[in-house]
Write a protein that holds these residues in place. Structure first.
Motif, PDB file in Angstrom:
ATOM      1  N   LEU A 184       0.844  -1.188   0.000  1.00 21.96           N
ATOM      2  CA  LEU A 184       0.000   0.000   0.000  1.00 21.96           C
ATOM      3  C   LEU A 184       0.880   1.240   0.000  1.00 21.96           C
ATOM      4  O   LEU A 184       1.947   1.246   0.611  1.00 21.96           O
ATOM      5  N   ARG A 204       5.894   3.385   0.415  1.00 22.19           N
ATOM      6  CA  ARG A 204       5.228   2.130   0.078  1.00 22.19           C
ATOM      7  C   ARG A 204       5.507   1.154   1.207  1.00 22.19           C
ATOM      8  O   ARG A 204       6.641   0.988   1.610  1.00 22.19           O
ATOM      9  N   LYS A 219      -9.243   7.393   3.562  1.00 21.48           N
ATOM     10  CA  LYS A 219      -9.465   7.208   2.139  1.00 21.48           C
ATOM     11  C   LYS A 219     -10.827   7.804   1.843  1.00 21.48           C
ATOM     12  O   LYS A 219     -11.839   7.370   2.406  1.00 21.48           O
ATOM     13  N   LEU A 245      -8.893  -3.172   1.218  1.00 23.37           N
ATOM     14  CA  LEU A 245      -7.683  -2.528   0.720  1.00 23.37           C
ATOM     15  C   LEU A 245      -6.858  -3.579  -0.020  1.00 23.37           C
ATOM     16  O   LEU A 245      -6.510  -4.605   0.549  1.00 23.37           O
ATOM     17  N   ASN A 263      -3.759  -4.623  -3.161  1.00 26.47           N
ATOM     18  CA  ASN A 263      -2.397  -4.302  -3.572  1.00 26.47           C
ATOM     19  C   ASN A 263      -2.368  -3.055  -4.465  1.00 26.47           C
ATOM     20  O   ASN A 263      -3.153  -2.933  -5.396  1.00 26.47           O
ATOM     21  N   MET A 312      -3.059   0.118  -3.652  1.00 24.42           N
ATOM     22  CA  MET A 312      -3.966   1.221  -3.324  1.00 24.42           C
ATOM     23  C   MET A 312      -3.234   2.331  -2.582  1.00 24.42           C
ATOM     24  O   MET A 312      -2.227   2.101  -1.934  1.00 24.42           O
ATOM     25  N   ASN A 313      -3.776   3.547  -2.678  1.00 26.23           N
ATOM     26  CA  ASN A 313      -3.200   4.722  -2.016  1.00 26.23           C
ATOM     27  C   ASN A 313      -4.060   5.109  -0.818  1.00 26.23           C
ATOM     28  O   ASN A 313      -5.282   5.099  -0.903  1.00 26.23           O
TER      29      ASN A 313
END
Length: 73
Positions: free
Chosen positions: A4, A15, A46, A62, A64, A66-67
């Motif tokens: 993430l 990251r 988010k 959530l 792989n 994602m911000n």
């Protein structure tokens, strides 16, 4: 493992690799270790939704890559 990306909008973007079964509280500890702050001071959001510490990342769906937005208390 999933990765993430956490962005504080002030120039810090990291990251973090974690497990989908990790709680948000556990994830905050991983983020805190990378950016050099205390986990209690971190707020993850988010789309204006603040994540609670006791819920797992998979429960929040959530995935792989994602911000997340990082704010400081």
């Amino acid at each position: 493992l999933i990765e993430l990306e956490v962005n504080d909008r002030l120039g810090k973007k990291v990251r973090v690799k974690c497990s989908p079964s990790d709680t948000v509280g556990d994830f905050k500890k991983l983020v805190a270790a990378q950016i050099g702050t205390e986990p209690q001071k971190i707020v993850l959001k988010k789309w204006y939704k603040e994540f609670k510490d006791h819920i797992t990342l998979s429960d929040y769906e959530l995935n792989n890559g994602m911000n997340l937005e990082l704010y400081y208390r």
